[in-house]
Design an enzyme around this catalytic site. Structure first.
Site, PDB file in Angstrom:
ATOM      1  CG  HIS A 193       2.817 -16.899  12.160  1.00  0.00           C
ATOM      2  ND1 HIS A 193       3.401 -18.075  11.759  1.00  0.00           N
ATOM      3  CD2 HIS A 193       3.832 -16.132  12.658  1.00  0.00           C
ATOM      4  CE1 HIS A 193       4.710 -18.028  12.000  1.00  0.00           C
ATOM      5  NE2 HIS A 193       4.999 -16.854  12.540  1.00  0.00           N
ATOM      6  CG  ASP A 248       9.312 -14.766   9.261  1.00  0.00           C
ATOM      7  OD1 ASP A 248       9.220 -13.558   9.521  1.00  0.00           O
ATOM      8  OD2 ASP A 248       9.312 -15.655  10.155  1.00  0.00           O
ATOM      9  CG  HIS A 295       8.839 -17.857  13.122  1.00  0.00           C
ATOM     10  ND1 HIS A 295       9.273 -16.544  13.178  1.00  0.00           N
ATOM     11  CD2 HIS A 295       9.159 -18.419  14.316  1.00  0.00           C
ATOM     12  CE1 HIS A 295       9.821 -16.324  14.373  1.00  0.00           C
ATOM     13  NE2 HIS A 295       9.770 -17.433  15.078  1.00  0.00           N
ATOM     14  CG  ASP A 322      12.056 -13.824  11.830  1.00  0.00           C
ATOM     15  OD1 ASP A 322      12.320 -14.098  10.640  1.00  0.00           O
ATOM     16  OD2 ASP A 322      10.917 -13.938  12.318  1.00  0.00           O
TER      17      ASP A 322
END
Ligand code: Q9C
Ligand code: ZN
Length: 373
Positions: A159, A200, A202, A308
């Site tokens: 991120h 991931d 996200h 995740d």
């Protein structure tokens, strides 16, 4: 498979975060790394853990980090905590909620900070942005026989953009490793290409931003649609200028299960095969230059490894089963290339170790039969 880790990655330990207005324990905890490490150590025939020596690795980390992140941003990260406390702020370490407001603070014109003179907590804040681990992994992998290498690091990075932190991320580990590999393997005319596959839960808005106009880095991401970081990750984001076509997003609905996930992953892998980061010529030159043995291989594929996506993850909404992680490793192994796995997210403490091991083991076992230089 070689696994690199460093105890300084345990220092970053905020006591809580704010989630939907509630004060909750910080999900991105040092325990995550400990659990993964323990799980891998219990399988010594598959995984060889090595401690990185960040103090005397002989590599100027700062220079490499500065190829990805702005100098002002890095100075901000170094100084922010000290300035915060000096200004009367709470001594509880900053959460990324507060960091995300960094654009309001002019980042330039600050005095250089000498880490040794920082307060203990600020020092932790400095060292937790560790990358030596990722570098060491990248370098070691150049000479190692293993097809895969794993950088067991935290905090995660995908991120973090050139001048932006958020989502537990401060320094974009996989981006620095990619740039490092490109620089390390530099030939006179053009840059060698690399591909980054982000699994991931996200979207890796930071990695996408860093390489958005760079045709030498293919970024491919599978992630949840309409979840954090909310404003990026659509299929229409394909890169800009020379980089058009080298950014590929696979947004998937919440509730996605094994079969749909693996189907999308196979498509992503096909795209990477089409891009085919080619190193044949380069390999030859490096071989001549270093006079090394025939096992020398260079990493062209980097995996942002988040787990995740797991069905019981406390912040993700996919429904992948434990067995899907073996499959993910096998599908990645189909690429048939030396690969650096870099740890990203995954917050289910009881299963994070097993799920990470499953990916790496799936890759390794598939790789040892199918992958040859
Ligand atoms: N309700 C990584 O996995 N908070 N970062 C989300 C969702 C931030 C996750 C809240 C999640 C960031 C690397
Ligand atoms: Zn994540």
């Amino acid at each position: 498979m070689k696994v690199f880790w460093d105890p300084i990655c345990l220092l970053h330990d905020p006591p809580y975060e704010i989630l939907s207005g509630n004060k909750v324990p910080y999900f991105e905890s040092p325990a995550r790394l400990q659990v993964i490490k323990k799980e891998l150590e219990e399988h010594p025939s598959l995984f060889q853990l090595e401690l990185t020596d960040s103090s005397s690795g002989g590599i100027d980390i700062t220079g490499h980090v500065e190829t990805v992140h702005g100098r002002g941003y890095l100075n901000y990260l170094r100084n922010a905590y000290d300035e915060w406390v000096r200004d009367g702020g709470s001594a509880v370490p900053l959460s990324d909620n507060i960091f995300s407001g960094h654009r309001l603070t002019p980042p330039s014109g600050r005095a250089k900070v000498h880490v040794d003179s920082l307060s203990p907590v600020a020092k932790a804040g400095y060292y937790c942005f560790d990358l030596s681990l990722t570098y060491s992994s990248a370098i070691a992998s150049v000479n190692c026989r293993n097809v895969g290498v794993f950088a067991l690091c935290r905090p995660p990075g995908h991120h973090a953009g050139t001048s932006l932190s958020g989502g537990y991320c401060f320094i974009n580990n996989v981006a620095v490793a990619a740039q490092f590999l490109q620089g390390f393997n530099q030939r006179p005319t053009d840059k060698p290409s690399v591909a980054i596959l982000d699994v991931d839960y996200h979207h890796g808005n930071g990695t996408q931003e860093i390489f958005y106009s760079d045709p030498s880095v293919l970024y491919v991401s599978l992630h949840a649609e309409d979840d954090y970081p909310y404003f990026t990750g659509s299929t229409t984001e394909k890169g800009i200028n020379d980089g058009v076509g080298t950014n590929i997003n696979y947004p998937l609905p919440r509730g996605t299960q094994d079969s749909d996930y693996c189907a999308a992953l196979s498509n992503a892998v096909e795209e990477i095969k089409k891009f085919d980061p080619g190193y044949l010529l380069l390999r030859f030159f490096v071989f001549l230059y270093r006079g090394l043995n025939l096992s020398l291989r260079l990493i062209e594929h980097l995996i942002s490894l988040g787990v995740d996506t797991f069905i019981d993850d406390p912040i993700g909404d996919f429904k992948l089963s434990p067995s899907c992680y073996t499959r993910i490793g096998q599908i990645v192994a189909d690429l048939g290339k030396p690969t650096l796995f870099v740890m990203e997210g995954g917050y289910h403490i009881e299963m994070i170790g097993k799920n990470v091991r499953a990916v790496l083991q799936g890759f390794e076992e598939q790789g040892t039969t199918d992958v040859r230089p």
